[in-house]
Design a protein around this motif. Structure first.
Motif, PDB file in Angstrom:
ATOM      1  N   VAL A  84       0.856  -1.193   0.000  1.00 23.01           N
ATOM      2  CA  VAL A  84       0.000   0.000   0.000  1.00 23.01           C
ATOM      3  C   VAL A  84       0.891   1.242   0.000  1.00 23.01           C
ATOM      4  CG1 VAL A  84      -1.938   1.169   1.122  1.00 23.01           C
ATOM      5  CG2 VAL A  84      -1.686  -1.305   1.346  1.00 23.01           C
ATOM      6  N   PRO A  85       1.363   1.675  -1.176  1.00 25.03           N
ATOM      7  CA  PRO A  85       2.261   2.837  -1.223  1.00 25.03           C
ATOM      8  C   PRO A  85       1.557   4.129  -0.813  1.00 25.03           C
ATOM      9  CG  PRO A  85       1.604   2.181  -3.430  1.00 25.03           C
ATOM     10  CD  PRO A  85       1.096   1.118  -2.512  1.00 25.03           C
ATOM     11  N   ASP A  86       2.308   5.064  -0.297  1.00 26.35           N
ATOM     12  CA  ASP A  86       1.750   6.328   0.187  1.00 26.35           C
ATOM     13  C   ASP A  86       1.000   7.087  -0.900  1.00 26.35           C
ATOM     14  OD1 ASP A  86       2.723   6.094   2.811  1.00 26.35           O
ATOM     15  OD2 ASP A  86       4.698   6.760   2.173  1.00 26.35           O
ATOM     16  N   ALA A  87       1.483   7.004  -2.149  1.00 29.37           N
ATOM     17  CA  ALA A  87       0.904   7.795  -3.235  1.00 29.37           C
ATOM     18  C   ALA A  87      -0.319   7.146  -3.869  1.00 29.37           C
ATOM     19  CB  ALA A  87       1.963   8.061  -4.311  1.00 29.37           C
ATOM     20  N   ALA A  88      -0.737   5.976  -3.387  1.00 29.78           N
ATOM     21  CA  ALA A  88      -1.908   5.304  -3.955  1.00 29.78           C
ATOM     22  C   ALA A  88      -3.173   6.088  -3.656  1.00 29.78           C
ATOM     23  CB  ALA A  88      -2.016   3.882  -3.406  1.00 29.78           C
ATOM     24  N   ASN A  89      -4.206   5.856  -4.466  1.00 28.90           N
ATOM     25  CA  ASN A  89      -5.512   6.465  -4.249  1.00 28.90           C
ATOM     26  C   ASN A  89      -6.015   6.130  -2.849  1.00 28.90           C
ATOM     27  OD1 ASN A  89      -8.652   5.819  -4.362  1.00 28.90           O
ATOM     28  ND2 ASN A  89      -8.246   7.490  -5.798  1.00 28.90           N
TER      29      ASN A  89
END
Length: 326
Positions: A84-89
């Protein structure tokens, strides 16, 4: 199920084939149209470390996915990963985080030996796995339910701490719209017409609503706040300090331990955004933020210690006189 999202038949078939075919090292899973579906796979060679390079090429810094991974040949257990990357929606992050337990249960929890949650691609490299394994050896083994609950607590702690050694996936906050009745109540609190406003999240509609607006002092606070459901509360604490009356606004986040995992995750990820909105959109300056499992933990002493922490008196020592002086 935690969120109503279930594994598609395509995923169940893909997973069954994967467990029987050792030519693949792993594959990705995502959420599409309220279903968990399989995506790209990557092949297995003789080296697990080398195969992780194939995984790295499939991951981006703005898309959250699950990864089903095989480290050792059958019958060794599999590894489930929530990336779950920080920049994901924001919605995508919430769905991946909250359906992780559902994925493992529907595929068969007994088939998995390890479960990893990460926001960073570098943690899924050969070096990252070595660090993870070293860390795991230091911890007591947890059940899958315990792992998910631990992550929720970690998310709540990180939201409370504000800054951590590395940015948490919940740090950006989830911005749900606020209903008209909640807006009116917050304006009333700003004007001093009420002293306590309680808000709750409609998880299905993804909106923030008014639970209640009332006038109470600190002695009635614990009875006024729900003990069964999570709440965001803004309390105008009128009290005397150093001989003068003060009325700071305090943001209270209460979440009973019996609350569902998904609900706790949503409240934890939304808290920062709600507090920020109250300050910026309604002009209510929040002096402090306080978190508790139960409102009964919050009393005048607790609030006073939070707002007016006592400073330790520094001890001073007299310098010894020089010999011969009087």
């Amino acid at each position: 199920m935690q969120s109503g999202i279930t594994a598609s038949q395509e995923l169940l078939d893909t997973f069954k084939a994967f467990t029987e075919d050792t030519s693949k090292r792993g594959f990705l899973v995502t959420v599409e149209k309220e279903s968990l579906v399989p995506k790209e796979s990557f092949p297995a060679s003789s080296s697990f470390d080398d195969d992780l390079k194939g995984l790295e090429s499939l991951l981006t810094t703005d898309v959250a996915v699950y990864i089903i991974l095989r480290k050792d040949p059958p019958p060794a257990p599999l590894i489930s990963i929530a990336y779950v990357p920080d920049a994901a929606n924001v919605r995508q992050k919430m769905l991946i985080a909250s359906t992780r337990n559902t994925l493992i249960k529907q595929l068969g929890g007994e088939k998995f030996g390890d479960s990893i949650f990460t926001t960073e691609k570098h943690e899924l490299t050969a070096e990252g796995f070595k660090k993870h394994e070293a860390h795991t050896k230091l911890e007591n083994p947890l059940t899958e339910e315990e792992r998910v609950l631990k992550e929720v607590r970690d998310a709540e702690y990180q939201a409370q701490a504000g800054t951590t050694n590395r940015k948490a996936h919940v740090s950006s906050g989830v911005g749900f719209p606020i209903s008209a009745d909640a807006v009116d109540a917050l304006n009333q609190l700003k004007e001093g017409e009420v002293s306590l406003v309680q808000l709750f999240i409609d998880v299905e509609q993804e909106t923030i609503h008014l639970a209640s607006a009332s006038s109470t002092d600190v002695s009635g606070l614990a009875d006024a706040i729900s003990k069964e459901e999570p709440r965001y509360s803004v309390f105008r604490y009128t009290h005397e300090h150093n001989g003068s009356e003060e009325s700071p606004a305090v943001f209270l986040y209460t979440c009973p331990t019996a609350s569902k995992v998904k609900v706790r995750m949503i409240y934890a990820t939304s808290r920062g955004h709600v507090a920020q909105t109250i300050e910026k959109e309604f002009g209510v300056k929040l002096a402090k933020t306080l978190e508790a499992d139960d409102a009964s933990e919050i009393d005048a002493k607790h609030l006073n210690d939070l707002l007016h922490p006592q400073k330790e008196e520094s001890k001073t020592f007299s310098r010894p006189k020089r010999p011969g002086r009087r």
